[in-house]
Design a protein around this motif. Structure first.
Motif, PDB file in Angstrom:
ATOM      1  N   SER A 150       0.940  -1.126  -0.050  1.00 16.26           N
ATOM      2  CA  SER A 150      -0.022  -0.095   0.008  1.00 16.26           C
ATOM      3  C   SER A 150       0.945   1.284   0.143  1.00 16.26           C
ATOM      4  O   SER A 150       1.849   1.062   0.551  1.00 16.26           O
ATOM      5  N   LYS A 151       0.260   2.311  -0.672  1.00 16.84           N
ATOM      6  CA  LYS A 151       0.830   3.653  -0.466  1.00 16.84           C
ATOM      7  C   LYS A 151      -0.087   4.756  -0.294  1.00 16.84           C
ATOM      8  O   LYS A 151      -0.894   4.550  -0.997  1.00 16.84           O
ATOM      9  N   ILE A 187      -3.506   3.858  -2.099  1.00 14.04           N
ATOM     10  CA  ILE A 187      -3.431   2.741  -3.463  1.00 14.04           C
ATOM     11  C   ILE A 187      -2.929   1.553  -2.788  1.00 14.04           C
ATOM     12  O   ILE A 187      -2.050   1.508  -2.363  1.00 14.04           O
ATOM     13  N   GLN A 204      -2.220  -2.716  -4.226  1.00 11.85           N
ATOM     14  CA  GLN A 204      -2.103  -3.734  -5.206  1.00 11.85           C
ATOM     15  C   GLN A 204      -2.792  -4.905  -5.273  1.00 11.85           C
ATOM     16  O   GLN A 204      -2.734  -5.715  -3.975  1.00 11.85           O
ATOM     17  N   SER A 234      -1.836  -5.041 -10.276  1.00 11.46           N
ATOM     18  CA  SER A 234      -2.517  -3.910 -10.586  1.00 11.46           C
ATOM     19  C   SER A 234      -3.003  -2.836  -9.208  1.00 11.46           C
ATOM     20  O   SER A 234      -3.270  -3.424  -8.336  1.00 11.46           O
ATOM     21  N   GLU A 235      -2.789  -1.434  -9.584  1.00 13.11           N
ATOM     22  CA  GLU A 235      -3.197  -0.808  -8.508  1.00 13.11           C
ATOM     23  C   GLU A 235      -4.838  -0.456  -8.552  1.00 13.11           C
ATOM     24  O   GLU A 235      -5.263  -0.068  -9.595  1.00 13.11           O
ATOM     25  N   LYS A 257      -7.056   2.169  -6.446  1.00 15.02           N
ATOM     26  CA  LYS A 257      -7.377   3.448  -5.640  1.00 15.02           C
ATOM     27  C   LYS A 257      -8.395   3.498  -4.685  1.00 15.02           C
ATOM     28  O   LYS A 257      -9.554   3.135  -5.386  1.00 15.02           O
ATOM     29  N   THR A 284     -11.420   3.201  -7.804  1.00 13.52           N
ATOM     30  CA  THR A 284     -11.175   2.730  -9.213  1.00 13.52           C
ATOM     31  C   THR A 284     -12.694   1.935  -9.861  1.00 13.52           C
ATOM     32  O   THR A 284     -13.330   1.455  -8.940  1.00 13.52           O
TER      33      THR A 284
END
Length: 90
Positions: A2-3, A12, A14, A19-20, A22, A43
Motif C-alpha cells: 500500500s502507499k 493505493i 495492489q 494492478s493498482e 485507488k 477505481t
C-alpha cells in the motif's frame, strides 16, 4: 502493498496481479489499541469496502497498512463505521 498518495485521503493498494486500485479513506477507527482505516474504492468496477490496519511507518517515513481478513474484526470495524455514518446507511 500500500502507499498513500499526495491527497491525504487516498490510498493505493495492489491486487494479486499487481494492478493498482485507488481507495478513498472514508474513516479511521480505533479499536483495542489498533488503528483501522475504512476504504472505499475510487477505481471503477469495484464497489466493496476494504478494512486495513495501520502498521506504523517504515524507515522512509511511509505509512504501512495491512488488509484485514479476519471476519470478526471486519464486522466489528464496519459496524462502528455504520454507526459513525448513519446518513449513508438509511
Amino acid at each position: 502493498m500500500s502507499k498513500r498518495v499526495n491527497d491525504e485521503n487516498l490510498l493505493i493498494l495492489q491486487d494479486e496481479d499487481g494492478s493498482e486500485i485507488k481507495f478513498e479513506i472514508v474513516d479511521i477507527i480505533e479499536d483495542a489499541g489498533e488503528s483501522y482505516a475504512v476504504l472505499y474504492p475510487i477505481t471503477k468496477g469495484i464497489n466493496e469496502y476494504v478494512i486495513v490496519k495501520y502498521l506504523g511507518e517504515d524507515e522512509a517515513d511511509e505509512e504501512m497498512f495491512e488488509i484485514v481478513y479476519e471476519l470478526d474484526i471486519i464486522e466489528k470495524i464496519f459496524e462502528t463505521y455504520k454507526k459513525n455514518h448513519p446518513e449513508i446507511f438509511k
